[in-house]
Scaffold this motif. Structure first.
Motif, short mmCIF file in Angstrom:
data_model
loop_
_atom_site.label_atom_id
_atom_site.label_comp_id
_atom_site.label_asym_id
_atom_site.label_seq_id
_atom_site.Cartn_x
_atom_site.Cartn_y
_atom_site.Cartn_z
N HIS A 56 14.12 2.44 3.22
CA HIS A 56 15.13 3.38 2.70
C HIS A 56 15.20 3.29 1.17
O HIS A 56 15.34 4.32 0.50
CB HIS A 56 16.49 3.09 3.32
CG HIS A 56 16.67 3.68 4.69
ND1 HIS A 56 17.10 4.96 4.89
CD2 HIS A 56 16.45 3.15 5.92
CE1 HIS A 56 17.16 5.21 6.19
NE2 HIS A 56 16.76 4.14 6.84
N ASP A 57 15.11 2.09 0.63
CA ASP A 57 15.17 1.93 -0.83
C ASP A 57 13.99 2.62 -1.51
O ASP A 57 14.15 3.27 -2.54
CB ASP A 57 15.18 0.44 -1.20
CG ASP A 57 16.50 -0.25 -0.86
OD1 ASP A 57 17.50 0.47 -0.62
OD2 ASP A 57 16.53 -1.49 -0.82
N LEU A 58 12.80 2.47 -0.94
CA LEU A 58 11.60 3.05 -1.54
C LEU A 58 11.62 4.57 -1.55
O LEU A 58 11.03 5.21 -2.43
CB LEU A 58 10.35 2.55 -0.82
CG LEU A 58 9.95 1.10 -1.06
CD1 LEU A 58 8.80 0.70 -0.13
CD2 LEU A 58 9.52 0.89 -2.51
N THR A 59 12.29 5.16 -0.57
CA THR A 59 12.29 6.62 -0.45
C THR A 59 13.63 7.25 -0.85
O THR A 59 13.83 8.44 -0.66
CB THR A 59 11.96 7.03 1.01
OG1 THR A 59 12.93 6.44 1.90
CG2 THR A 59 10.57 6.55 1.41
N ALA A 60 14.51 6.44 -1.43
CA ALA A 60 15.86 6.93 -1.74
C ALA A 60 15.85 8.13 -2.68
O ALA A 60 16.72 9.00 -2.58
CB ALA A 60 16.69 5.79 -2.34
N GLY A 61 14.91 8.20 -3.58
CA GLY A 61 14.87 9.30 -4.54
C GLY A 61 14.06 10.49 -4.08
O GLY A 61 13.72 11.37 -4.89
N MET A 62 13.73 10.55 -2.79
CA MET A 62 12.90 11.63 -2.27
C MET A 62 13.68 12.45 -1.25
O MET A 62 13.76 12.08 -0.07
CB MET A 62 11.63 11.05 -1.62
CG MET A 62 10.75 10.25 -2.55
SD MET A 62 9.27 9.61 -1.73
CE MET A 62 8.38 11.13 -1.40
N LEU A 94 0.83 -1.20 0.00
CA LEU A 94 0.00 0.00 0.00
C LEU A 94 0.86 1.26 0.00
O LEU A 94 0.56 2.24 -0.68
CB LEU A 94 -0.93 0.00 1.22
CG LEU A 94 -2.05 -1.04 1.18
CD1 LEU A 94 -2.67 -1.23 2.56
CD2 LEU A 94 -3.12 -0.64 0.17
N PHE A 95 1.93 1.22 0.76
CA PHE A 95 2.84 2.36 0.83
C PHE A 95 3.44 2.65 -0.55
O PHE A 95 3.50 3.79 -1.00
CB PHE A 95 3.94 2.05 1.85
CG PHE A 95 4.86 3.20 2.16
CD1 PHE A 95 4.36 4.38 2.68
CD2 PHE A 95 6.23 3.08 1.98
CE1 PHE A 95 5.22 5.44 2.99
CE2 PHE A 95 7.08 4.12 2.28
CZ PHE A 95 6.58 5.30 2.79
N GLU A 96 3.87 1.59 -1.22
CA GLU A 96 4.55 1.74 -2.51
C GLU A 96 3.59 2.12 -3.63
O GLU A 96 3.96 2.91 -4.52
CB GLU A 96 5.27 0.44 -2.86
CG GLU A 96 6.06 0.51 -4.16
CD GLU A 96 6.85 -0.76 -4.45
OE1 GLU A 96 7.49 -0.81 -5.51
OE2 GLU A 96 6.81 -1.69 -3.62
N THR A 97 2.38 1.60 -3.62
CA THR A 97 1.47 1.83 -4.75
C THR A 97 0.48 2.96 -4.52
O THR A 97 -0.02 3.55 -5.48
CB THR A 97 0.66 0.55 -5.07
OG1 THR A 97 -0.15 0.20 -3.92
CG2 THR A 97 1.57 -0.61 -5.43
N ILE A 98 0.18 3.28 -3.27
CA ILE A 98 -0.84 4.29 -2.95
C ILE A 98 -0.23 5.54 -2.31
O ILE A 98 -0.43 6.66 -2.79
CB ILE A 98 -1.92 3.72 -2.00
CG1 ILE A 98 -2.52 2.41 -2.55
CG2 ILE A 98 -2.99 4.76 -1.73
CD1 ILE A 98 -3.32 2.57 -3.82
N ALA A 99 0.50 5.38 -1.22
CA ALA A 99 0.91 6.53 -0.40
C ALA A 99 2.10 7.30 -0.98
O ALA A 99 2.14 8.53 -0.88
CB ALA A 99 1.23 6.06 1.02
#
Length: 283
Positions: free
Chosen positions: A79-85, A43-48
């Motif tokens: 950390h990987d999911l938000t690395a580009g933010m 949900l975090f990766e696809t929605i939030a």
């Protein structure tokens, strides 16, 4: 003006949950159980996350709060999911009183307490419109006299969708739901230590003036297996699968892509589980 968002990702707070647990250990075990944490990541990766990555106004800060007991494999994934933010600051905190730690983190994130700021909460399974930050600033400008006269003012975009994500994509129903967490912001006057976490979102209008906008859908609130609460009237509408046209509107407005959702909750879900088991065997 600084804009500060707060997102909790399975933080084992003392209090702050409607689902009760006798001990902190029980809460941690519940939050990090494999079935639950996997759904939260999907949900975090696809929605939030997508809607934050594609905000038309990228000038905001996001505090992502998780527990210092979050297992390493999940911490690395976060950390990987938000690395580009560059907006994201991940804070791993020990279990503490829910509102105390959240208020403290928001005030620590304020760069200049002599200047006003805008604040919002963002649940890890919900989305806001890609122009949410831009519109928060615009409303503040439109209502500048009101903001100057009050320590805090809530800004509520109350039109949006209740939705469910699954292997077939997104099913949703549009409605007007005042004072949800999603798409609710707050202006805080300079020198004021209040934060959006000082107030229960459904009761915020008891403590300050509120500006309400209902002109366009501004949020997606998901219905999933591990919701902490389900408001009686919020969960009543029948959800229908998005048509191709509606799916295009969801992508344009919330950066939610049906193909991404299907992959995460369908065959990709099994592949992800196999990858996780392989990672554990390699440790």
């Amino acid at each position: 003006m600084q804009v500060i968002g707060l997102c909790r990702f399975s933080y084992p707070a003392l209090g702050g949950f409607q689902i009760g647990h006798e001990t902190v250990e029980e809460r941690i075990a519940y939050l990090y159980a494999e079935e639950r944490i996997e759904e939260r990541f999907r949900l975090f990766e696809t929605i939030a996350l997508p809607c934050l990555k594609e905000q038309t106004d990228q000038d905001f800060d996001l505090i992502l709060v998780t527990g210092d007991s979050l297992p390493r494999m999940h911490r690395d994934r976060l950390h990987d999911l938000t690395a580009g933010m560059p907006q994201v600051q991940i804070r791993a905190e020990p279990p503490r009183r829910h509102r105390d730690v959240m208020k403290e983190l928001i005030n620590q994130a304020r760069r200049d307490h002599d200047q006003p700021c805008l604040q919002f909460r963002h649940d890890d399974d919900d989305a806001v419109s890609v122009d949410f930050v831009e519109r928060l600033r615009a409303v503040t400008e439109d209502c500048r006299p009101l903001m100057r006269k009050n320590r805090s003012v809530a800004i509520d975009f109350n039109r949006g969708f209740i939705a469910q994500a699954g292997p077939k994509g997104i099913a949703a129903a549009e409605g007007v739901h005042p004072y949800f967490v999603a798409a609710l912001g707050m202006h805080v006057r300079r020198g004021c230590p209040l934060t959006i976490m000082n107030f229960g979102h459904h009761k915020i209008n008891r403590f300050m003036p509120t500006v309400t906008l209902t002109d366009a859908p501004m949020f997606v609130r998901t219905h999933n297996r591990f919701n902490d609460s389900r408001d009686t009237d919020a969960w009543q509408p029948g959800l229908t699968t998005l048509t191709p046209e509606q799916a295009g509107e969801f992508e344009a407005r919330f950066a939610i892509r049906t193909s991404h959702v299907k992959e995460a909750f369908g065959s990709g879900c099994a592949a992800q589980a196999r990858s996780l088991r392989a990672w554990r065997r390699s440790r």
